[in-house]
Design a protein around this motif. Structure first.
Motif, short mmCIF file in Angstrom:
data_model
loop_
_atom_site.label_atom_id
_atom_site.label_comp_id
_atom_site.label_asym_id
_atom_site.label_seq_id
_atom_site.Cartn_x
_atom_site.Cartn_y
_atom_site.Cartn_z
N LYS A 10 0.82 -1.25 -0.16
CA LYS A 10 0.02 0.10 0.09
C LYS A 10 0.79 1.37 0.15
N ASP A 11 1.48 1.49 0.93
CA ASP A 11 2.23 2.70 1.20
C ASP A 11 3.66 2.66 0.60
N GLY A 12 3.65 3.56 -0.41
CA GLY A 12 5.09 4.00 -1.38
C GLY A 12 4.80 3.10 -2.58
N THR A 13 3.46 2.35 -2.69
CA THR A 13 3.37 1.60 -3.89
C THR A 13 1.91 2.10 -4.47
N LEU A 14 0.99 2.25 -3.65
CA LEU A 14 -0.46 3.18 -4.28
C LEU A 14 -0.45 4.17 -3.83
N VAL A 15 -0.11 4.60 -2.55
CA VAL A 15 -0.05 6.08 -1.87
C VAL A 15 1.30 6.54 -1.54
N ASP A 16 1.28 7.89 -1.78
CA ASP A 16 2.62 8.43 -1.58
C ASP A 16 3.03 8.48 0.03
N PHE A 17 4.26 7.68 0.36
CA PHE A 17 4.45 7.63 1.41
C PHE A 17 4.51 8.59 2.47
N HIS A 18 5.42 9.43 2.03
CA HIS A 18 6.01 10.69 2.83
C HIS A 18 5.08 11.61 2.76
N LYS A 19 4.01 11.82 2.05
CA LYS A 19 2.91 12.96 2.13
C LYS A 19 1.98 12.24 2.83
N THR A 20 1.95 11.00 3.10
CA THR A 20 0.68 10.54 3.57
C THR A 20 1.16 10.30 5.07
N TRP A 21 2.18 9.76 5.56
CA TRP A 21 2.59 9.22 6.85
C TRP A 21 3.61 10.06 7.68
N HIS A 22 4.19 11.30 7.17
CA HIS A 22 5.11 11.93 8.24
C HIS A 22 4.50 12.36 9.17
N ALA A 23 3.32 13.27 8.80
CA ALA A 23 2.56 13.80 10.08
C ALA A 23 2.10 13.03 11.07
N ILE A 24 1.64 11.95 10.55
CA ILE A 24 0.93 10.86 11.49
C ILE A 24 2.12 10.37 12.22
N GLY A 25 3.27 9.61 11.58
CA GLY A 25 4.27 9.38 12.25
C GLY A 25 4.86 10.40 13.66
#
Length: 233
Positions: A10-25
């Motif tokens: 999913k992440d980094g393959t279908l959705v942009d990992f960095h734009k999606t996850w940095h703020a959540i992490g």
């Protein structure tokens, strides 16, 4: 045998990992640090965030691990009942916020529609939770294209173990060598090899690099958007 089914990370393959996850992490790290900004930065770095590069490192705990892995890293001395409660909390936060923040990678949605139209059975295999996987593909408008979504909590053993491939084969009736596994980290390709998948596809749209993916991949593409043409060719 011809490829008939495709499992996607999913992440980094279908959705942009960095734009999606940095703020959540960062939010979860700050929570784990009790609001201490410096300690939160240390936790982010420990989990795989490279502050100098402004991105998560490939194959790091945050990029490739499960929520249970992150909790074990950030709350190393927590008793078992607290660990389990923290994992449930992380699962709930990452599922809801990951879906809300999900940014599809360029060209990926069109590629998924193309592959579905051609008759491929599509599935998701992620080390996020099953709820996170389902909510994200719903949020980006492609849930109807998938026949399955496997999280780390859907199977006995998460990636790089082959359990999700085995579950997908049981669901579809396909043999392992009729399955392609597509992902941006070595865990994805290690699962493909462990599950005897017919095609292991690395993509450079996430945290993985050509040098790290190529030894395990049958092919390395720039993105899932290139997959329809590759399979057709």
């Amino acid at each position: 045998m011809a490829i008939r089914g495709i499992l996607f990370d999913k992440d980094g393959t279908l959705v942009d990992f960095h734009k999606t996850w940095h703020a959540i992490g960062d939010r979860l790290a700050l929570e784990a640090a009790g609001g201490d900004r410096g300690k939160a930065n240390d936790l982010m770095e420990l989990a795989g965030y490279d502050f100098e590069a402004g991105r998560f490192r490939g194959d790091s705990v945050f990029a490739a691990g499960t929520n249970a892995d992150i909790v074990a890293l950030w709350y190393a001395n927590a008793p078992q009942d607290e660990h389990e409660a923290r994992v449930r909390h992380f699962d709930a936060v990452t599922a809801a916020e990951g879906a809300r923040s999900a940014v599809p990678l360029d060209g990926v949605l069109d590629a998924l529609r193309d592959l579905h139209k051609r008759g491929y059975k599509l599935g998701v295999a992620t080390n996020d939770s099953e709820g996170g996987a389902k909510q994200t593909i719903q949020a980006i408008g492609v849930a109807h294209l998938f026949v399955a979504a496997y999280g780390y909590d859907s199977v006995a053993r998460p990636k790089p173990a082959p359990d999700a491939i085995e579950a997908f084969c049981a669901l579809t009736g396909f043999a392992p060598d009729e399955i392609a596994m597509v992902g941006d980290n070595r865990h994805d390709l290690e699962m493909a090899r462990a599950g005897r998948a017919g095609l292991a596809v690395g993509v450079l749209s996430g945290t993985g690099t050509q040098e790290r993916l190529a030894p395990l991949a049958d092919v390395v593409l720039s993105s899932v958007r290139d997959l329809p043409a590759y399979l057709a060719g």
